[in-house]
Enzyme design. Structure first.
Site, PDB file in Angstrom:
ATOM      1  N   SER A  97     -15.091  22.789   4.318  1.00  0.00           N
ATOM      2  CA  SER A  97     -14.071  23.520   4.428  1.00  0.00           C
ATOM      3  C   SER A  97     -13.359  23.113   5.613  1.00  0.00           C
ATOM      4  O   SER A  97     -14.098  22.601   6.577  1.00  0.00           O
ATOM      5  CB  SER A  97     -14.468  24.924   4.336  1.00  0.00           C
ATOM      6  OG  SER A  97     -13.239  25.708   4.992  1.00  0.00           O
TER       7      SER A  97
ATOM      8  N   TYR B 246      -6.585  23.458   4.102  1.00  0.00           N
ATOM      9  CA  TYR B 246      -5.736  24.483   4.159  1.00  0.00           C
ATOM     10  C   TYR B 246      -4.444  23.811   5.043  1.00  0.00           C
ATOM     11  O   TYR B 246      -4.382  23.060   5.881  1.00  0.00           O
ATOM     12  CB  TYR B 246      -5.965  25.701   5.191  1.00  0.00           C
ATOM     13  CG  TYR B 246      -6.811  26.438   4.347  1.00  0.00           C
ATOM     14  CD1 TYR B 246      -6.786  27.562   3.363  1.00  0.00           C
ATOM     15  CD2 TYR B 246      -8.568  26.513   4.998  1.00  0.00           C
ATOM     16  CE1 TYR B 246      -7.884  28.177   2.452  1.00  0.00           C
ATOM     17  CE2 TYR B 246      -9.434  27.435   4.254  1.00  0.00           C
ATOM     18  CZ  TYR B 246      -8.861  28.017   3.302  1.00  0.00           C
ATOM     19  OH  TYR B 246      -9.892  28.757   2.825  1.00  0.00           O
TER      20      TYR B 246
ATOM     21  N   THR C 151      -6.319  24.073  -0.979  1.00  0.00           N
ATOM     22  CA  THR C 151      -6.440  25.531  -1.342  1.00  0.00           C
ATOM     23  C   THR C 151      -4.999  26.098  -1.069  1.00  0.00           C
ATOM     24  O   THR C 151      -4.665  26.048   0.116  1.00  0.00           O
ATOM     25  CB  THR C 151      -7.768  26.617  -0.581  1.00  0.00           C
ATOM     26  OG1 THR C 151      -8.791  25.799  -0.981  1.00  0.00           O
ATOM     27  CG2 THR C 151      -7.730  27.845  -0.683  1.00  0.00           C
TER      28      THR C 151
ATOM     29  N   ARG D 291      -9.891  42.034   4.484  1.00  0.00           N
ATOM     30  CA  ARG D 291     -11.263  41.810   4.148  1.00  0.00           C
ATOM     31  C   ARG D 291     -11.850  43.065   5.030  1.00  0.00           C
ATOM     32  O   ARG D 291     -12.299  42.908   6.179  1.00  0.00           O
ATOM     33  CB  ARG D 291     -12.086  40.623   4.245  1.00  0.00           C
ATOM     34  CG  ARG D 291     -11.417  39.376   3.675  1.00  0.00           C
ATOM     35  CD  ARG D 291     -11.768  37.981   3.872  1.00  0.00           C
ATOM     36  NE  ARG D 291     -10.934  37.132   3.238  1.00  0.00           N
ATOM     37  CZ  ARG D 291     -11.081  35.682   3.531  1.00  0.00           C
ATOM     38  NH1 ARG D 291     -12.079  35.233   4.331  1.00  0.00           N
ATOM     39  NH2 ARG D 291     -10.521  34.919   2.843  1.00  0.00           N
TER      40      ARG D 291
ATOM     41  N   LYS E  40      -6.815  24.132  -5.575  1.00  0.00           N
ATOM     42  CA  LYS E  40      -7.752  25.252  -6.070  1.00  0.00           C
ATOM     43  C   LYS E  40      -6.842  26.475  -5.411  1.00  0.00           C
ATOM     44  O   LYS E  40      -6.478  26.356  -4.402  1.00  0.00           O
ATOM     45  CB  LYS E  40      -8.940  25.153  -4.708  1.00  0.00           C
ATOM     46  CG  LYS E  40      -9.982  26.395  -4.987  1.00  0.00           C
ATOM     47  CD  LYS E  40     -11.062  25.997  -4.096  1.00  0.00           C
ATOM     48  CE  LYS E  40     -12.100  27.124  -4.038  1.00  0.00           C
ATOM     49  NZ  LYS E  40     -11.571  28.209  -3.388  1.00  0.00           N
TER      50      LYS E  40
ATOM     51  N   SER F  83      -9.232  29.936  -9.604  1.00  0.00           N
ATOM     52  CA  SER F  83     -10.109  30.657  -8.695  1.00  0.00           C
ATOM     53  C   SER F  83      -9.184  31.609  -7.955  1.00  0.00           C
ATOM     54  O   SER F  83      -7.916  31.544  -7.664  1.00  0.00           O
ATOM     55  CB  SER F  83     -10.440  29.686  -7.309  1.00  0.00           C
ATOM     56  OG  SER F  83     -10.986  30.431  -6.553  1.00  0.00           O
TER      57      SER F  83
ATOM     58  N   HIS G 154     -10.393  32.793  -5.039  1.00  0.00           N
ATOM     59  CA  HIS G 154     -11.043  32.749  -3.484  1.00  0.00           C
ATOM     60  C   HIS G 154     -12.180  33.583  -3.813  1.00  0.00           C
ATOM     61  O   HIS G 154     -12.548  34.286  -2.638  1.00  0.00           O
ATOM     62  CB  HIS G 154      -9.967  33.097  -2.608  1.00  0.00           C
ATOM     63  CG  HIS G 154     -10.110  32.473  -1.364  1.00  0.00           C
ATOM     64  ND1 HIS G 154      -9.310  31.110  -0.985  1.00  0.00           N
ATOM     65  CD2 HIS G 154     -10.885  32.681  -0.330  1.00  0.00           C
ATOM     66  CE1 HIS G 154      -9.677  31.043   0.203  1.00  0.00           C
ATOM     67  NE2 HIS G 154     -10.704  31.368   0.608  1.00  0.00           N
TER      68      HIS G 154
ATOM     69  N   ILE H 179     -19.734  33.591 -10.237  1.00  0.00           N
ATOM     70  CA  ILE H 179     -20.862  32.723 -10.794  1.00  0.00           C
ATOM     71  C   ILE H 179     -22.130  32.820  -9.988  1.00  0.00           C
ATOM     72  O   ILE H 179     -22.170  32.661  -8.849  1.00  0.00           O
ATOM     73  CB  ILE H 179     -20.544  31.151 -10.981  1.00  0.00           C
ATOM     74  CG1 ILE H 179     -19.403  30.909 -11.789  1.00  0.00           C
ATOM     75  CG2 ILE H 179     -21.932  30.326 -11.406  1.00  0.00           C
ATOM     76  CD1 ILE H 179     -18.946  29.469 -11.893  1.00  0.00           C
TER      77      ILE H 179
END
Length: 403
Positions: free
Chosen positions: A136, A160, A186, A195, A276, A298, A300, A334
Site C-alpha cells: 500500500s 492513491y 484505488t 471510521r 480497485k 471492492s 474498501h 472473505i
C-alpha cells in the site's frame, strides 16, 4: 452377561499418550487456530484495542461489512458427486502469470502498527506460497525494503492519487525500478470514510499516549516493547505524519480525480494496471474502456461508504458486461476458503484477502500470516473437492446459488 477384565498396561498405553508439550505460546496459539475466526480471537488478545479496531472495523455503523459477510454466509454451495477428486489443483492465472492459489494478499495501511514485522513478513509469506502481494501507498515499509525482503515474490504497488501529482509519479518510478509487476490504483477514496471506532479510540499515527492507551499498554506489554525497540515506524511513501488516519487521507488524496486522469497515470506506468474500488456495472465499463487490465469489485472492506453495494452480489453482472475484455476480481468479506471458491464460481478471476492475513499477523507475525494462508488454502482445496471439481477452471455458476 458381559465378562469384564482388568486392562493390561500395553492395552492402555496407546490410549493415554499425552499431547506434546509446546512451550512457545505463539506456536501453540497458531497451531490451535483452525479458522480465520480463531486467528481473529488471538489477535484481539495480543494487540491494543485501538490497533485491533483499526484493522477489524469499518465505516459508520459497519453495515456494508456485515452485509458482505452475511452474503457469503448465506449463499448455497451445490456439489456434484462421484468424481475423482484425489488431486485438486488450485493454480490460477491472472495478469498472464500463474499463482499457486486463487487469492492475493491485499494492500493494507500501517501494517507495522499491527505487528512490528509488518510488510516484510507478509511479502515473505507471499514469496513462499507463490501468491502476489500488494504494498500500500500507506504501508509502513519502503518500496525498496519490501522488494529486498522477497526478491522473487510477485509484488504489486497500490497507489492513491495525491494532490501533489509529482509525488505519485515518483512512487510509480520507484516501484518500477524495484521490480513491481503491476500498479493497483484505488479509486474509492476521494475523501476518508467515517471510521468511528478509530475516532472513539483516539487512534492516531503515531499512537497518542492518553490515560486510556497507557492502561491498554499494561495489558499488551509485548506489543509496546516490540514497537519501541524495533526500527521507528515509517511509511512506504511519507517521511512523517502526526494525526488521525482520516486527517491524513483528506490532506493527501486528490478529490478532483476523474477518469481522464488515467491518461496521466499511463504516461508514468506502462505495466499492468489494476483498478480497485469499482462498485457499479457502469463504472466497470468506464475503467475497462480506459484500459484497465483488471477491475477489482471492492467497497474498501466496508471502510469508506456505509450501505455500499456488496461486491459479490455485483460480480455476475460485471462479468457479463466486461469479463471478455478485462479480468474481474473481487474482495470484501472473505474469511473462509469457501468464500474464495464461491467468488470464482460466480466468475471472478481472482480474489483479494486483507483482514484475514492481518489477523494472522497480529496473532503471530510472519508465522501467523503463513498460518492464515495455510488455513485459507486448505479450505479452498477441501471445498473444491467436496464440490466435485479438480481445477479452478471447472468452477461455474452451477456450483453456487446466491440468496
Amino acid at each position: 452377561m458381559t465378562r469384564r477384565q482388568l486392562p493390561k498396561w500395553s492395552e492402555l498405553a496407546p490410549l493415554l499418550q499425552p499431547k506434546p508439550l509446546r512451550l512457545d505460546p505463539t506456536r501453540r496459539a497458531l497451531e490451535d487456530a483452525l479458522t480465520i475466526a480463531d486467528l481473529r480471537r488471538v489477535a484481539k488478545r495480543r494487540t491494543p484495542r485501538s490497533v485491533f479496531d483499526y484493522t477489524d472495523g469499518a465505516a459508520e455503523a459497519e453495515i456494508t461489512l456485515r452485509r458482505a459477510r452475511r452474503l457469503f454466509r448465506e449463499l448455497e454451495l451445490r456439489p456434484s458427486v462421484l468424481h475423482d477428486v484425489s488431486r485438486v489443483d488450485t493454480t490460477t492465472e491472472y495478469l498472464g502469470r500463474p499463482s499457486a492459489l486463487p487469492f492475493a494478499l491485499a494492500p493494507t495501511g500501517f501494517t507495522r502498527m499491527m505487528h512490528h514485522e509488518g510488510e516484510r513478513a507478509v511479502v515473505r509469506v507471499a514469496e513462499r506460497r507463490d501468491i502476489p502481494y500488494a504494498l500500500s501507498t500507506m504501508g509502513t515499509t519502503s518500496i525498496e525494503d519490501v522488494a529486498a525482503a522477497a526478491p522473487d515474490a510477485r509484488k504489486w504497488f497500490q497507489l492513491y492519487v495525491w494532490k501533489d501529482r509529482s509525488a505519485g509519479e515518483d512512487l510509480m518510478a520507484r516501484a518500477k525500478a524495484a521490480g513491481y509487476e503491476a500498479l493497483m490504483l484505488t479509486v474509492d477514496v476521494p475523501v476518508a470514510g467515517a471510521r468511528l471506532r478509530d475516532t472513539r479510540n483516539g487512534f492516531s499515527i503515531p499512537p497518542a499516549l492518553t490515560v486510556k492507551t497507557v492502561l491498554d499498554a499494561g495489558m499488551h506489554p509485548a506489543w509496546w516493547l516490540n514497537l519501541l525497540t524495533t526500527e521507528p515506524l515509517t511509511f512506504a511513501s511519507l517521511n512523517s505524519w502526526g494525526g488521525t488516519v482520516g486527517d491524513l487521507l483528506d490532506k493527501l488524496f486528490d478529490p478532483t480525480m476523474t477518469i481522464a486522469d488515467l491518461e496521466w497515470l499511463r504516461a508514468s506506468w506502462d505495466g499492468p494496471l489494476i483498478i480497485k474500488g469499482v462498485q457499479t456495472v457502469e463504472d466497470a465499463r468506464r475503467v475497462t474502456d480506459a484500459g484497465a487490465d483488471a477491475v477489482v469489485l471492492s467497497n474498501h472492506g466496508g471502510r469508506q461508504l456505509d450501505k455500499a453495494p456488496v461486491p459479490l452480489r455485483l460480480l455476475p453482472d460485471v462479468v457479463d458486461a466486461v469479463g471478455d475484455r478485462t479480468e474481474v476480481w473481487v474482495d470484501t468479506g472473505i474469511t473462509n476458503g469457501s468464500d474464495v471458491v464461491a467468488a470464482l464460481a460466480l466468475g471472478a478471476r481472482a480474489t483479494l484477502v486483507g483482514r484475514a492475513y492481518l489477523y494472522g499477523l497480529m496473532a503471530g507475525g510472519e508465522r501467523g500470516v503463513d498460518r492464515a494462508v495455510e488455513i485459507l488454502a486448505r479450505e479452498v482445496r477441501r471445498t473444491m473437492a467436496l464440490l466435485g471439481v479438480t481445477d479452478v477452471t471447472q468452477l461455474g455458476e452451477r456450483h453456487v446459488r446466491l440468496p
